[in-house]
Design a protein around this motif. Structure first.
Motif, PDB file in Angstrom:
ATOM      1  N   LEU A 172       0.859  -1.182   0.000  1.00 39.19           N
ATOM      2  CA  LEU A 172       0.000   0.000   0.000  1.00 39.19           C
ATOM      3  C   LEU A 172       0.898   1.235   0.000  1.00 39.19           C
ATOM      4  CD1 LEU A 172      -2.564  -1.226   2.667  1.00 39.19           C
ATOM      5  CD2 LEU A 172      -3.060  -0.836   0.255  1.00 39.19           C
ATOM      6  N   LEU A 173       0.929   1.921  -1.134  1.00 35.55           N
ATOM      7  CA  LEU A 173       1.708   3.151  -1.267  1.00 35.55           C
ATOM      8  C   LEU A 173       0.847   4.334  -0.860  1.00 35.55           C
ATOM      9  CD1 LEU A 173       3.364   2.567  -4.753  1.00 35.55           C
ATOM     10  CD2 LEU A 173       4.616   2.880  -2.633  1.00 35.55           C
ATOM     11  N   THR A 174       1.294   5.074   0.138  1.00 35.72           N
ATOM     12  CA  THR A 174       0.531   6.242   0.556  1.00 35.72           C
ATOM     13  C   THR A 174       0.921   7.467  -0.271  1.00 35.72           C
ATOM     14  OG1 THR A 174       2.137   6.687   2.307  1.00 35.72           O
ATOM     15  CG2 THR A 174       0.155   5.448   2.913  1.00 35.72           C
ATOM     16  N   ALA A 175      -0.061   8.333  -0.509  1.00 36.83           N
ATOM     17  CA  ALA A 175       0.140   9.555  -1.286  1.00 36.83           C
ATOM     18  C   ALA A 175      -0.520  10.720  -0.563  1.00 36.83           C
ATOM     19  CB  ALA A 175      -0.468   9.411  -2.684  1.00 36.83           C
ATOM     20  N   SER A 176       0.154  11.856  -0.539  1.00 38.94           N
ATOM     21  CA  SER A 176      -0.431  13.033   0.101  1.00 38.94           C
ATOM     22  C   SER A 176      -1.631  13.556  -0.677  1.00 38.94           C
ATOM     23  CB  SER A 176       0.619  14.143   0.198  1.00 38.94           C
ATOM     24  OG  SER A 176       0.938  14.631  -1.106  1.00 38.94           O
ATOM     25  N   GLY A 177      -1.624  13.344  -1.989  1.00 48.89           N
ATOM     26  CA  GLY A 177      -2.664  13.921  -2.845  1.00 48.89           C
ATOM     27  C   GLY A 177      -2.223  15.191  -3.536  1.00 48.89           C
ATOM     28  N   GLY A 178      -1.062  15.727  -3.127  1.00 46.94           N
ATOM     29  CA  GLY A 178      -0.487  16.874  -3.824  1.00 46.94           C
ATOM     30  C   GLY A 178      -1.246  18.174  -3.619  1.00 46.94           C
ATOM     31  N   ASP A 182      -7.628  18.751  -2.460  1.00 49.37           N
ATOM     32  CA  ASP A 182      -8.968  19.157  -2.039  1.00 49.37           C
ATOM     33  C   ASP A 182      -9.637  20.090  -3.036  1.00 49.37           C
ATOM     34  OD1 ASP A 182      -8.688  17.732   0.430  1.00 49.37           O
ATOM     35  OD2 ASP A 182      -7.415  19.362   1.158  1.00 49.37           O
ATOM     36  N   LEU A 183      -9.062  20.209  -4.231  1.00 50.61           N
ATOM     37  CA  LEU A 183      -9.644  21.066  -5.266  1.00 50.61           C
ATOM     38  C   LEU A 183     -10.596  20.253  -6.126  1.00 50.61           C
ATOM     39  CD1 LEU A 183      -9.224  24.031  -6.414  1.00 50.61           C
ATOM     40  CD2 LEU A 183      -7.831  22.937  -8.185  1.00 50.61           C
ATOM     41  N   PRO A 200       1.328  20.609   0.035  1.00 53.17           N
ATOM     42  CA  PRO A 200       0.871  20.838   1.415  1.00 53.17           C
ATOM     43  C   PRO A 200       1.789  20.283   2.499  1.00 53.17           C
ATOM     44  CG  PRO A 200      -0.400  19.082   0.394  1.00 53.17           C
ATOM     45  CD  PRO A 200       0.463  19.669  -0.688  1.00 53.17           C
ATOM     46  N   ASN A 201       2.634  19.284   2.177  1.00 55.41           N
ATOM     47  CA  ASN A 201       3.394  18.596   3.222  1.00 55.41           C
ATOM     48  C   ASN A 201       4.898  18.581   3.022  1.00 55.41           C
ATOM     49  OD1 ASN A 201       0.832  17.957   4.097  1.00 55.41           O
ATOM     50  ND2 ASN A 201       0.924  15.804   3.545  1.00 55.41           N
ATOM     51  N   HIS A 302      -9.782   8.713  -9.640  1.00 59.30           N
ATOM     52  CA  HIS A 302      -9.180   8.409 -10.936  1.00 59.30           C
ATOM     53  C   HIS A 302      -9.499   9.474 -11.982  1.00 59.30           C
ATOM     54  CE1 HIS A 302      -7.599   4.517  -9.771  1.00 59.30           C
ATOM     55  NE2 HIS A 302      -8.732   4.296  -9.121  1.00 59.30           N
ATOM     56  N   LYS A 303     -10.615  10.159 -11.829  1.00 54.07           N
ATOM     57  CA  LYS A 303     -10.940  11.236 -12.764  1.00 54.07           C
ATOM     58  C   LYS A 303     -10.006  12.419 -12.553  1.00 54.07           C
ATOM     59  CE  LYS A 303     -14.790  14.073 -14.448  1.00 54.07           C
ATOM     60  NZ  LYS A 303     -16.214  14.455 -14.253  1.00 54.07           N
ATOM     61  N   LYS A 304      -9.663  12.710 -11.317  1.00 49.36           N
ATOM     62  CA  LYS A 304      -8.770  13.819 -11.016  1.00 49.36           C
ATOM     63  C   LYS A 304      -7.315  13.461 -11.348  1.00 49.36           C
ATOM     64  CE  LYS A 304      -9.250  16.402  -7.257  1.00 49.36           C
ATOM     65  NZ  LYS A 304      -9.182  16.892  -5.838  1.00 49.36           N
ATOM     66  N   TYR A 305      -6.971  12.188 -11.209  1.00 48.41           N
ATOM     67  CA  TYR A 305      -5.574  11.767 -11.369  1.00 48.41           C
ATOM     68  C   TYR A 305      -5.440  10.699 -12.466  1.00 48.41           C
ATOM     69  CZ  TYR A 305      -5.160  13.834  -6.653  1.00 48.41           C
ATOM     70  OH  TYR A 305      -5.182  14.665  -5.566  1.00 48.41           O
TER      71      TYR A 305
END
Length: 395
Positions: A172-178, A182-183, A200-201, A302-305
């Motif tokens: 399980l690879l964790t990702a901050s979301g960049g 939240d946009l 953000p991090n 998946h739509k956002k990324y």
């Protein structure tokens, strides 16, 4: 003292590695330094760490470096140019080489270090993404260690210590979301470079920060994890973890799940790659769970990324396709950073180029195949850019 060489010394990975040398002066000594084009900082590093050999990739900056260190009583061997970086990588009695060069430019110096019998602290994921089918056999042939130095793969590697062969079931690879975690996806069409660079991090270089915003960095890490740990792509998953405290997890065959936690600080995985299997004490800030608050997780959108799925598809295609994916992404991100395309053009261009590529030597591409695929993909991105709908591009 462990003798080390550092490639990409003036970048984010490089400066943090040198922080480790300052923190642990009795543990490490610097044999070689190589940098891109920041002559001022590079000269300061040479003066402080006194390497035996140093090289700057941008040949136009050689004179500036020479002048800045002219008064040293014992200056290093000083070289310039792309080939000089490989010379530094293979030089002398360095036991380990930290590969902090961004992008596929790190592939050839890494190969040079491996063939010279150096262990690799791998902070350049593109080495395995583009060159895995070539690099891994060389690692085995020369009997060197390839130790992950980025936070996610270091976390997996740390969790695997003591796990018997065959015990790993899932990663399980964790990702901050960049920057755009939240946009709403509908607003991505109008985001600018400055917006995408507001991670953000983490404090990282410009290219990887954009990769984080598209989540291509996580897609590339999936391919890297496949090469490093041998799992099929069906058993490597991505989960959004906004706090960046859990750096990745593994699930074992008996359902036990192990995680590695720490503050978002690249120095820890770098130190572990350099000191493995030892644990060296440091004065860095400690993780205080009581101050962390809630640790949350969610599935990636998946739509956002869309870059995530492109990476999975390229990894499964195999052959030279991951090299094409990586090169197309590097070229597209560069165009975005220069404000020549829009943010959403990045995945458009990558998908177009990957669709045009027919991987040769699917099971075992040669180094020449990989280099040619990289060159071809960059040219194809530039050609595809000219055909982008005007509404999609930056005015």
């Amino acid at each position: 003292m462990k003798a080390i060489t550092l490639l990409g010394s003036t970048g984010s990975i490089g400066t943090q590695t040198l922080d480790i040398v300052r923190e642990c002066p009795d543990q490490f000594r610097v044999v070689g330094l190589a940098a891109g084009r920041n002559a001022t900082l590079f000269a300061q590093q040479i003066r402080e760490f006194r390497p035996e050999i140093a090289a700057i990739c941008d040949e136009s900056q050689l004179t500036a470096v020479q002048e800045a260190i002219a008064d040293l009583d014992k200056p290093p061997i000083l070289l310039a140019g792309e080939a000089a970086i490989a010379e530094v990588a293979r030089y002398g009695d360095a036991e380990a080489v930290v590969t902090g060069i961004v992008g596929c430019a790190g592939l050839m110096p890494t190969i040079a270090a491996i063939t010279a019998g150096k262990d690799i602290a791998l902070a350049n994921k593109e080495t395995l993404i583009a060159g895995g089918p070539v690099v891994l056999p060389l690692v085995q042939q020369h009997g060197v260690k390839l130790l992950p130095a980025d936070s996610e793969h270091s976390a997996i590697f740390q969790c695997l210590q003591g796990v018997p062969e065959g015990g790993l079931r899932r990663i399980l690879l964790t990702a901050s979301g960049g920057a755009f975690r939240d946009l709403p996806v509908e607003k991505l069409a109008t985001v600018k470079v400055a917006d995408a660079l507001k991670h953000p991090n983490w404090t990282m270089g410009r290219k990887i920060t954009i990769d984080s915003a598209t989540l291509m960095n996580k897609g590339l890490e999936v391919i890297e994890a496949h090469f490093l740990f041998g799992l099929d792509y069906d058993f490597i998953e991505i989960v959004i973890h906004p706090q960046s405290i859990i750096h990745s997890l593994i699930e074992l065959q008996d359902t036990s799940v192990l995680a590695q936690l720490g503050l978002p600080d690249m120095r820890l995985p770098l130190l572990y790659a350099l000191s493995y299997p030892e644990r060296i004490p440091t004065s860095w800030e400690r993780l205080n769970l009581l101050k962390c608050g809630d640790l949350t997780f969610r599935a990636p959108d998946h739509k956002k990324y869309p870059c995530m799925q492109l990476a999975y598809a390229a990894g499964r295609a195999g052959g030279s396709m991951p090299a094409v994916l990586n090169a197309a992404n590097e070229q597209a991100v560069d165009l975005f950073l220069r404000e020549q395309i829009a943010f959403l053009d990045i995945p458009r261009l990558i998908e177009t180029v990957c669709d045009r590529h027919h991987p040769h030597n699917r099971s075992q591409p040669t180094l020449e195949d990989i280099i040619e695929a990289d060159r071809w993909a960059r040219q194809e991105v530039l050609a595809a850019q000219e055909k982008l709908p005007q509404a999609a591009t930056v005015a």
